[in-house]
Design a protein around this motif. Structure first.
Motif, mmCIF file in Angstrom:
data_model
loop_
_atom_site.group_PDB
_atom_site.id
_atom_site.type_symbol
_atom_site.label_atom_id
_atom_site.label_comp_id
_atom_site.label_asym_id
_atom_site.label_seq_id
_atom_site.Cartn_x
_atom_site.Cartn_y
_atom_site.Cartn_z
ATOM 1 N N THR A 244 4.097 9.563 -14.386
ATOM 2 C CA THR A 244 2.990 8.636 -14.183
ATOM 3 C C THR A 244 3.487 7.460 -13.353
ATOM 4 N N HIS A 245 2.909 7.266 -12.179
ATOM 5 C CA HIS A 245 3.295 6.164 -11.295
ATOM 6 C C HIS A 245 2.297 5.025 -11.448
ATOM 7 N N LEU A 246 2.806 3.809 -11.579
ATOM 8 C CA LEU A 246 1.970 2.654 -11.853
ATOM 9 C C LEU A 246 2.236 1.568 -10.821
ATOM 10 N N HIS B 165 -6.465 5.088 1.216
ATOM 11 C CA HIS B 165 -6.117 5.843 0.035
ATOM 12 C C HIS B 165 -6.793 5.154 -1.149
ATOM 13 N N ASP B 166 -7.833 5.766 -1.666
ATOM 14 C CA ASP B 166 -8.501 5.168 -2.804
ATOM 15 C C ASP B 166 -7.681 5.328 -4.067
ATOM 16 N N PHE B 167 -6.735 6.263 -4.104
ATOM 17 C CA PHE B 167 -5.835 6.439 -5.225
ATOM 18 C C PHE B 167 -4.407 6.182 -4.754
ATOM 19 N N ALA B 168 -3.638 5.508 -5.588
ATOM 20 C CA ALA B 168 -2.278 5.137 -5.206
ATOM 21 C C ALA B 168 -1.344 6.332 -5.232
ATOM 22 N N TYR B 169 -0.208 6.197 -4.573
ATOM 23 C CA TYR B 169 0.880 7.172 -4.553
ATOM 24 C C TYR B 169 0.416 8.589 -4.167
ATOM 25 N N PRO B 170 -0.215 8.749 -3.016
ATOM 26 C CA PRO B 170 -0.641 10.106 -2.615
ATOM 27 C C PRO B 170 0.527 11.046 -2.406
ATOM 28 N N GLU B 171 1.709 10.511 -2.001
ATOM 29 C CA GLU B 171 2.864 11.374 -1.786
ATOM 30 C C GLU B 171 3.346 12.001 -3.089
ATOM 31 N N ALA C 201 -2.843 24.675 -1.915
ATOM 32 C CA ALA C 201 -3.788 24.101 -0.965
ATOM 33 C C ALA C 201 -3.297 22.701 -0.623
ATOM 34 N N GLN C 202 -3.904 22.108 0.379
ATOM 35 C CA GLN C 202 -3.440 20.787 0.803
ATOM 36 C C GLN C 202 -3.480 19.781 -0.332
ATOM 37 N N PRO D 3 0.812 -1.204 0.000
ATOM 38 C CA PRO D 3 0.000 0.000 0.000
ATOM 39 C C PRO D 3 0.844 1.252 0.000
ATOM 40 N N ALA D 4 0.384 2.248 -0.755
ATOM 41 C CA ALA D 4 1.124 3.505 -0.823
ATOM 42 C C ALA D 4 1.065 4.219 0.515
ATOM 43 N N GLN D 5 2.159 4.853 0.897
ATOM 44 C CA GLN D 5 2.234 5.581 2.146
ATOM 45 C C GLN D 5 2.288 7.068 1.864
#
Length: 804
Positions: free
Chosen positions: A119-121, A104-110, A542-543, A70-72
């Motif tokens: 593009t991160h996959l 996180h419903d979407f990957a790679y939030p960082e 913004a955040q 999982p993405a952190q």
């Protein structure tokens, strides 16, 4: 007291909504909700939530074959402890509920806070879209086209329209491939390594100020899984149409204190779908196996040493060409009753010439192996990283380029190449400091020997077999540095600089006509000494909203065209390519966990863009030659939209649009030159300047998918949905129209996946090109004909994975 069923359902969904905002709900948290509801007498029906690939609690035992880690994100907000005291409960008992997982419903939030268009996959996405080769990445990234050369394992990359067609693969491409941070100077070396993946990324635009080597078009990074501190193993079996079979397995675990290993491999067989209507022969079956091993040692908490090695053996047959127009001669090109049919030939005398058995089909006979050593040590204030790598390529490749039963452009190529690279980086260890910096150096040394055999026996103007032999020596060294500083109010400034010295030469070139004359050519060399760099500013306004602007200068060294050399002038080196890129982009999550929109606009100002042009050899005909367009430009935009509009539905859409033209490009007009020969039977160069002519790259590319993720009884999970891909028309020669352009195409796929509650196994049924559309994947010219390389027909398959 027991409340009505409707009140119980309302309580469940309200509780679920609270958990969705405060943290990632898991199988255990849903079971706790159910227990709580039952304790309170709310009349909940049995239900267990299932974990989506981007909203999943970490399983007790990870299985890389089934889902990515999982993405952190340090930017994500969550409440570690959520207390719920229902007011409807009449007793004095208070029940608390803990939810400790993040959602996180979407990957790679960082990555949403990084000022770039990368593009991160995830491994999950690559697996769902059946990306099992490098070329498959064009189905999951915007503005990316990856094409096979003549149906072979060699590939050409076009990112934002930047790329060039290099049949010999003896020059560095505008888009570099990295596997586990090791740069591959020749894209063919990466063949067979797309297994046991941890993820991938695609970065457009000039690169090189933070790692690796300078380039003008960008880079593709493939990341494979590393050894684990606990025991895991897994296997996948994939069976599809045309008897295609793909198997993958891995085992990973500890050997001693601080020492762990990972061993993974894959095999690929079958899948050939072309047939020869003249004799019923079958073509295209894969025959590949690959192995990768990793040994990781952590002698202390500050040091990691990772030794990796890999080996690939590829004896696969290749997709052969289909002629679309005859340029020389009056013989009709073959016409087939089905687009799954093609013709090819192999004369025993030709096979004997290069030491292969009579009856050889268009195929590969390749070996790739290499090893790399990664050492990382944290000294406290700074971290040192070194990467040493050695890669080899042993290639034997047979292609029937004219696509007929005659020997008019049958080709066998041998490549013996190796590459050594050494990278050293030093950066500050604390990623929270306002000042971030990295400095480093990169060294590369390559040696290559190639030999081309050509059979022109049935081409009336030649009627001979010939060979071209040459060697290539290359050495480069670069120094780079990158620094960024975070100002108040979310503003960050950064700049980077790279200096590169490249020296390369072509030696021992000989052109031999068997039974005729032999020509020996003088060695040629070229050197480049250039700077590249970038400067930019970003604003975290913004955040969940980032805006950035950057200017980048990219550099790519010159080189040589060595295929089918007839005169010394063909060995004149082409010049280095430079590009100045302006990019404005944004990243946003306007509705966190429900809508993500990222986009970037760009403008490329090229000087001496390297492109495959045309020269005319007197009494021989037109030949392709990599040359320079003194001035050219391109512009466009790309973006990604990810949407989770309501429970269970997840949509991803990538889009790319680009335009470009040559502002100054004097060259031979191949179409007019061929037309003149057809009319007068005399070779005469029709020179032209393609100023104002479109660069020929696809203007619009689209790809995306829609997934419905449905929990079912006993915490099993079902996922299904379509995926799609569109590519606009593409010219296969500058200024090309008519058959000189590949037609646009649209492909549709679909998949259904069933997952177990434990996450240890899953089963998938999938389809690619489900409408069975006929399309051309790439194209080119081969002496007497223009040809297309057809794309795959409909493939329907099933895949089962298990691991713990």
């Amino acid at each position: 007291m027991r409340l009505p069923q409707g009140v119980g359902l309302i309580f469940y969904f309200l509780t679920k909504a609270v958990f969705s905002k405060s943290g990632r709900y898991s199988f255990m948290s849903s079971r706790t909700v159910l227990t709580l509801g039952t304790t309170l007498g709310l009349g909940l029906t049995p239900f267990t939530a299932w974990a989506t690939p981007h909203a999943v609690a970490q399983p007790v035992v990870a299985n890389p074959l089934l889902r990515p880690a999982p993405a952190q994100s340090t930017a994500s907000k969550h409440t570690p402890h959520q207390r719920i005291t229902p007011s409807t409960h009449k007793s004095t008992q208070t029940t608390s509920l803990d939810v400790n997982a993040r959602r996180h419903d979407f990957a790679y939030p960082e990555a949403q806070h990084e000022p770039d268009a990368t593009t991160h996959l995830t491994a999950e996405r690559l697996r769902a879209r059946d990306v099992t080769t490098i070329r498959g990445l064009e189905r999951v990234a915007p503005n990316l086209t990856i094409q096979s050369i003549n149906g072979t394992a060699s590939t050409n990359f076009y990112l934002r329209g930047i790329g060039f067609n290099d049949f010999t693969q003896s020059n560095m491409g505008p888009v570099l491939t990295y596997i586990d941070d090791v740069a591959y100077p020749y894209s063919t070396m990466a063949n067979g390594q797309m297994f046991d993946l941890a993820g991938a990324s695609v970065t457009p635009g000039p690169v090189g100020t933070e790692h690796g080597q300078s380039d003008t078009g960008g880079e593709v990074h493939i990341h494979t899984n590393t050894p684990t501190d606990t025991w895991h193993f897994g296997a996948t079996q994939d069976i599809a149409s045309y008897a295609r079979s793909r198997s993958e397995a891995y085992i990973s675990g500890p050997l001693a204190r601080g020492l762990s290993f990972r061993l993974a491999g894959q095999t690929l067989h079958g899948g050939g779908w072309q047939t020869n209507p003249t004799n019923g022969d079958h073509l295209g079956d894969a025959d590949l196996w690959a192995l990768r091993g990793k040994l990781q040692w952590k002698p202390d908490s500050h040091t990691t040493i990772l030794l990796s090695g890999h080996f690939t053996q590829d004896n696969s047959e290749v997709v052969t060409s289909v002629p679309v127009a005859r340029l020389i001669g009056k013989q009709a090109i073959p016409h087939f009753g089905s687009w799954l049919q093609a013709q090819w030939s192999s004369r025993p005398e030709f096979a004997k010439l290069f030491g292969r058995k009579a009856g050889i089909k268009p195929s590969e006979h390749n070996q790739f192996w290499g090893a790399d050593l990664h050492i990382t040590h944290d000294f406290g204030p700074v971290t040192l990283t070194t990467i040493s790598a050695f890669e080899t390529e042993r290639e034997g490749e047979y292609t029937d380029q004219d696509g007929t039963a005659d020997a008019q452009a049958d080709t066998y190529r041998t490549v013996d190449a190796n590459s050594f690279t050494q990278e050293v980086r030093l950066n500050n260890s604390n990623t929270h400091d306002r000042l971030q910096w990295v400095v480093g150096a990169y060294y590369q040394r390559t040696r290559m020997n190639q030999r081309f055999f050509f059979d022109y026996t049935d081409y009336t103007a030649r009627r001979y077999m010939m060979a071209t032999t040459f060697g290539l020596n290359q050495e480069s060294v670069s120094e780079f540095g990158h620094v960024s500083y975070r100002l108040p109010h979310g503003i960050t400034l950064w700049t980077g600089l790279l200096h590169e010295l490249d020296d390369r030469s072509i030696t021992g070139l000989k052109s031999e006509i068997f039974g005729g004359a032999t020509q020996n050519f003088h060695a040629e060399s070229t050197a480049s000494n250039q700077f590249a760099g970038q400067v930019g500013i970003s604003w975290q306004m913004a955040q969940h909203a980032l805006l950035y602007y950057k200017m980048s200068k990219g550099f790519k060294p010159g080189g040589f065209t060595a295929n089918n050399t007839q005169i010394q002038a063909q060995l004149d080196p082409f010049k280095p390519e430079t590009v100045l890129t302006y990019e404005l982009g944004f990243k946003s999550d306007p509705i966190p966990n429900h809508l993500r929109i990222n986009g970037a606009a760009f403008y490329n100002d090229f000087h001496n863009q390297q492109i495959l042009g045309t020269v005319l050899i007197p009494n021989y005909g037109p030949l392709s030659e990599i040359t320079n367009a003194p001035k050219s430009e391109s512009w466009g935009f790309e973006g990604t939209i990810e949407a989770h509009p309501f429970s269970h539905l997840f949509i991803t859409q990538n889009f790319g649009w680009q335009r470009g033209n040559f502002q100054d490009f004097p060259t031979v007009n191949r179409a007019k030159t061929n037309a003149y020969y057809a009319q007068h039977h005399v070779w005469k160069a029709i020179n032209d300047n393609f100023a104002g002519v479109d660069n020929g790259q696809p203007k619009l590319t689209l790809n995306g998918s829609a997934d419905w993720r449905q929990p079912i009884a006993r915490a099993y999970a079902l996922e299904f949905g379509p995926d799609w891909q569109y590519r606009g028309s593409q010219a296969i020669t500058p200024g090309g129209t008519g058959f000189y352009r590949l037609p646009p195409y649209f492909l549709l796929g679909a998949h259904v996946t069933f997952r177990s509650p434990s996450g240890h196994w899953e089963a998938t049924v999938y389809a690619r090109n489900i409408l069975n559309r006929r399309y051309a994947e790439s194209g080119g010219q081969a002496t007497t004909t223009y040809f297309y390389i057809p794309g795959e027909p409909r493939f329907i398959g099933g895949r089962v994975s298990y691991g713990f």
